[in-house]
Design a protein around this motif. Structure first.
Motif, mmCIF file in Angstrom:
data_model
loop_
_atom_site.group_PDB
_atom_site.id
_atom_site.type_symbol
_atom_site.label_atom_id
_atom_site.label_comp_id
_atom_site.label_asym_id
_atom_site.label_seq_id
_atom_site.Cartn_x
_atom_site.Cartn_y
_atom_site.Cartn_z
ATOM 1 N N TRP A 131 -57.170 -32.830 -14.260
ATOM 2 C CA TRP A 131 -58.274 -32.158 -15.121
ATOM 3 C C TRP A 131 -59.889 -32.042 -14.902
ATOM 4 C CZ3 TRP A 131 -55.620 -29.282 -18.216
ATOM 5 C CH2 TRP A 131 -54.442 -29.786 -18.745
ATOM 6 N N ARG A 132 -60.363 -30.928 -14.935
ATOM 7 C CA ARG A 132 -61.838 -30.607 -14.667
ATOM 8 C C ARG A 132 -62.432 -31.199 -16.136
ATOM 9 N NH1 ARG A 132 -64.489 -28.150 -10.917
ATOM 10 N NH2 ARG A 132 -62.633 -27.229 -10.555
ATOM 11 N N PRO B 189 -63.071 -19.693 -20.827
ATOM 12 C CA PRO B 189 -63.122 -20.869 -19.833
ATOM 13 C C PRO B 189 -61.828 -21.463 -19.659
ATOM 14 C CG PRO B 189 -64.459 -21.239 -21.747
ATOM 15 C CD PRO B 189 -63.590 -20.072 -22.043
ATOM 16 N N THR B 190 -60.750 -21.568 -20.475
ATOM 17 C CA THR B 190 -59.426 -22.175 -20.028
ATOM 18 C C THR B 190 -58.820 -21.026 -19.205
ATOM 19 O OG1 THR B 190 -58.306 -21.092 -21.880
ATOM 20 C CG2 THR B 190 -59.372 -23.323 -22.128
ATOM 21 N N CYS B 191 -58.928 -19.900 -19.167
ATOM 22 C CA CYS B 191 -58.403 -18.862 -18.296
ATOM 23 C C CYS B 191 -58.982 -18.811 -16.983
ATOM 24 C CB CYS B 191 -58.424 -17.481 -19.021
ATOM 25 S SG CYS B 191 -57.377 -17.263 -20.617
ATOM 26 N N ARG B 192 -60.426 -19.058 -16.886
ATOM 27 C CA ARG B 192 -61.090 -18.876 -15.489
ATOM 28 C C ARG B 192 -60.387 -20.131 -14.662
ATOM 29 N NH1 ARG B 192 -65.621 -17.729 -18.365
ATOM 30 N NH2 ARG B 192 -66.323 -19.838 -18.009
ATOM 31 N N ASP B 193 -60.119 -21.299 -15.522
ATOM 32 C CA ASP B 193 -59.998 -22.411 -14.761
ATOM 33 C C ASP B 193 -58.669 -23.188 -15.426
ATOM 34 O OD1 ASP B 193 -59.943 -24.990 -13.202
ATOM 35 O OD2 ASP B 193 -62.020 -25.287 -13.436
ATOM 36 N N SER B 194 -57.633 -23.322 -14.676
ATOM 37 C CA SER B 194 -56.346 -24.167 -14.915
ATOM 38 C C SER B 194 -56.647 -25.582 -15.310
ATOM 39 C CB SER B 194 -55.280 -23.877 -14.122
ATOM 40 O OG SER B 194 -55.517 -24.377 -12.945
ATOM 41 N N ARG B 195 -57.822 -25.994 -14.580
ATOM 42 C CA ARG B 195 -58.074 -27.443 -14.767
ATOM 43 C C ARG B 195 -59.010 -27.786 -16.030
ATOM 44 N NH1 ARG B 195 -61.318 -29.292 -9.625
ATOM 45 N NH2 ARG B 195 -60.700 -31.292 -10.821
ATOM 46 N N VAL B 196 -58.959 -26.849 -16.967
ATOM 47 C CA VAL B 196 -59.581 -27.082 -18.336
ATOM 48 C C VAL B 196 -58.499 -26.751 -19.431
ATOM 49 C CG1 VAL B 196 -61.328 -26.353 -19.984
ATOM 50 C CG2 VAL B 196 -61.722 -26.220 -17.430
ATOM 51 N N HIS C 278 -53.114 -24.998 -22.355
ATOM 52 C CA HIS C 278 -53.984 -25.198 -20.863
ATOM 53 C C HIS C 278 -53.430 -23.859 -20.127
ATOM 54 C CE1 HIS C 278 -50.370 -26.600 -18.436
ATOM 55 N NE2 HIS C 278 -50.258 -26.916 -19.714
ATOM 56 N N ASP C 279 -54.231 -23.402 -19.208
ATOM 57 C CA ASP C 279 -53.805 -22.306 -18.369
ATOM 58 C C ASP C 279 -53.694 -21.141 -19.164
ATOM 59 O OD1 ASP C 279 -53.761 -21.326 -15.565
ATOM 60 O OD2 ASP C 279 -51.595 -21.810 -15.606
#
Length: 214
Positions: A101-102, A152-159, A182-183
């Motif tokens: 997780w970021r 933000p959650t769509c740009r980065d699956s680690r959020v 997530h994702d």
């Protein structure tokens, strides 16, 4: 106590063992004397010894008197923070991106008019700090009062975005529900059994879980 005569002592023993009088008639005579006193004395002595042995055995084998159950201590704000932290840590380790997780956003919906809003008071600054410490090895977390924009959650699956619910007291344990988004397409929900071990709360079982993707 004055010394009893043989006849008086015999009468006392007969009264004591009245229900066994018939047995005495069938016992062999201890002496040539017509009196049954020696036989009664022998029987009384044996019964006394057996009673003492049985009493001792029962004392050895008897369980200690049951103590009344201790009243559980009232749950504190710190307890709630530890319970939430334990549930979050378990969820974020169970559902984890390959690279980790970021960031994870924790929603505190206690003061927002949502359908699934918590009924309890808002999470305090002290509770947030404690939860952040408890979860730090699983994910860095931050707190928001409402769902952030989806970007933000769509740009980065680690959020990820987590919603927590009120802790439910169950006597000898507590239950905590967590929902993770997530994702931009995955929902994971779980109900955890959380128990106090010494001074810390830990997840001891997953009572229910559900995942959904679209």
């Amino acid at each position: 106590m004055p010394k009893l005569t043989d006849d008086e002592l015999g009468e006392l023993l007969r009264e004591t063992f009245a229900d066994r009088e018939a047995l005495v008639d069938r016992l062999p005579a201890a002496t040539k004397r017509p009196s049954r006193l020696p036989v009664l004395l022998a029987a009384a002595a044996v019964l006394a010894v057996l009673a003492g042995v049985l009493y001792g055995v029962s004392r050895i084998g008897a369980a200690a008197p049951e103590q009344p159950a201790a009243t559980p201590a009232a749950r504190t704000a710190k307890d709630d923070a530890q319970i939430w932290g334990a549930a979050l840590d378990h969820m974020l380790r169970t559902v984890r991106p390959p690279a980790g997780w970021r960031s994870v956003i924790v929603l505190d919906l206690s003061d927002v008019g949502k359908e699934h809003a918590r009924k309890g008071p808002p999470i305090s600054a002290a509770q947030r700090a404690l939860m952040t410490r408890l979860v730090r090895t699983a994910a860095p977390i931050q707190f928001h009062g409402d769902m952030p924009p989806a970007a933000p959650t769509c740009r980065d699956s680690r959020v990820g975005v987590v919603q927590i619910f009120d802790v439910v007291e169950k006597g000898d344990h507590a239950e905590a529900d967590v929902a993770l988004f997530h994702d931009c397409k995955h929902w994971q929900t779980a109900k955890y059994r959380v128990e106090k071990e010494r001074t810390y709360w830990v997840v001891t079982a997953t009572l229910a879980e559900h995942s959904e993707s679209w």
